[in-house]
Design a protein around this motif. Structure first.
Motif, short mmCIF file in Angstrom:
data_model
loop_
_atom_site.label_atom_id
_atom_site.label_comp_id
_atom_site.label_asym_id
_atom_site.label_seq_id
_atom_site.Cartn_x
_atom_site.Cartn_y
_atom_site.Cartn_z
N LYS A 23 0.82 -1.21 0.00
CA LYS A 23 0.00 0.00 0.00
C LYS A 23 0.85 1.26 0.00
CE LYS A 23 -3.81 -2.37 0.36
NZ LYS A 23 -4.65 -2.53 -0.79
N SER A 29 -7.48 3.21 1.33
CA SER A 29 -6.61 2.05 1.52
C SER A 29 -6.42 1.20 0.27
CB SER A 29 -7.15 1.17 2.66
OG SER A 29 -8.44 0.70 2.33
N SER A 30 -7.05 1.57 -0.85
CA SER A 30 -6.88 0.77 -2.06
C SER A 30 -5.78 1.32 -2.97
CB SER A 30 -8.20 0.68 -2.82
OG SER A 30 -8.59 1.96 -3.27
N LEU A 63 -10.59 -4.83 -2.62
CA LEU A 63 -11.17 -5.83 -1.72
C LEU A 63 -10.24 -6.08 -0.53
CD1 LEU A 63 -13.51 -7.80 -1.28
CD2 LEU A 63 -12.22 -9.48 -2.59
N ILE A 64 -8.95 -6.21 -0.81
CA ILE A 64 -7.97 -6.41 0.26
C ILE A 64 -7.97 -5.21 1.21
CG2 ILE A 64 -5.48 -6.58 0.76
CD1 ILE A 64 -5.29 -8.27 -1.85
N GLY A 65 -8.17 -4.01 0.64
CA GLY A 65 -8.20 -2.79 1.45
C GLY A 65 -9.53 -2.54 2.13
N GLY A 66 -10.50 -3.42 1.97
CA GLY A 66 -11.78 -3.29 2.66
C GLY A 66 -12.84 -2.54 1.87
N LEU A 67 -12.66 -2.37 0.57
CA LEU A 67 -13.60 -1.65 -0.30
C LEU A 67 -14.05 -0.33 0.32
CD1 LEU A 67 -15.80 -4.62 -1.56
CD2 LEU A 67 -14.19 -3.29 -2.91
N PRO A 68 -13.09 0.57 0.59
CA PRO A 68 -13.44 1.80 1.30
C PRO A 68 -14.42 2.71 0.55
CG PRO A 68 -11.23 1.95 0.41
CD PRO A 68 -11.68 0.53 0.23
#
Length: 162
Positions: A23, A29-30, A63-68
């Protein structure tokens, strides 16, 4: 698309997943180093396969970043597909340095611009620098690797590019 090309696209998407775990600090976060595998795919396999890798690479990174940004990531994936497709067309026509510069400008500054309407100028002012830094890094890695990998790739696997 033949089986060989599908296998290469899958491999580059997997590399995007790995890059998506690295990141770049920013408000979303994406933002990650998930684009250079798409740029490699565009340079080695063609603009279309590169665009697929760019879109799916972003979606998996998000998706890994939580779909902010929730469903707005679909718009970002579409933007990534267009930007990587354009990179692949320019790179394939021999405009290699220009392809990297256009990628950085479109990915770093133009692609986040529609979000001004949804999230406002503060979001853009916070996100654009981080996205641009990631785009510069992704572009430089692709610019360094592609001229070295392309001859080896074509010697080993033939010209896969359409």
């Amino acid at each position: 698309m033949n089986v060989k090309k599908i296998s290469w696209v899958a491999l580059f998407i997997a590399l995007s997943v790995i890059g998506g775990m690295i990141k770049v600090p920013g408000p979303v976060s994406s933002i990650a180093l998930d684009s250079f595998p798409a740029l490699l795919a565009a340079g080695l396999l063609g603009a279309g396969p590169g665009a697929l890798v760019g879109a799916f690479g972003h979606l998996i990174s998000a998706l890994i970043g939580g779909l902010p940004m929730g469903p707005l990531h679909l718009l970002v994936a579409a933007e990534m597909a267009v930007v990587v497709w354009l990179f692949g067309k320019m790179y394939g026509s021999g405009k290699r340095i220009l392809a990297v510069l256009v990628f950085v400008l479109l990915n770093g500054l133009a692609a986040p611009a529609p979000f001004i309407l949804v999230m406002g100028w503060p979001f853009y002012a916070g996100a654009a620098p981080a996205i641009t830094i990631a785009a510069v890094f992704n572009g430089i890695v692709a610019a360094v690797l592609l001229p070295r990998v392309l001859p080896v790739f074509e010697k080993r696997f033939g010209r896969v590019h359409a």
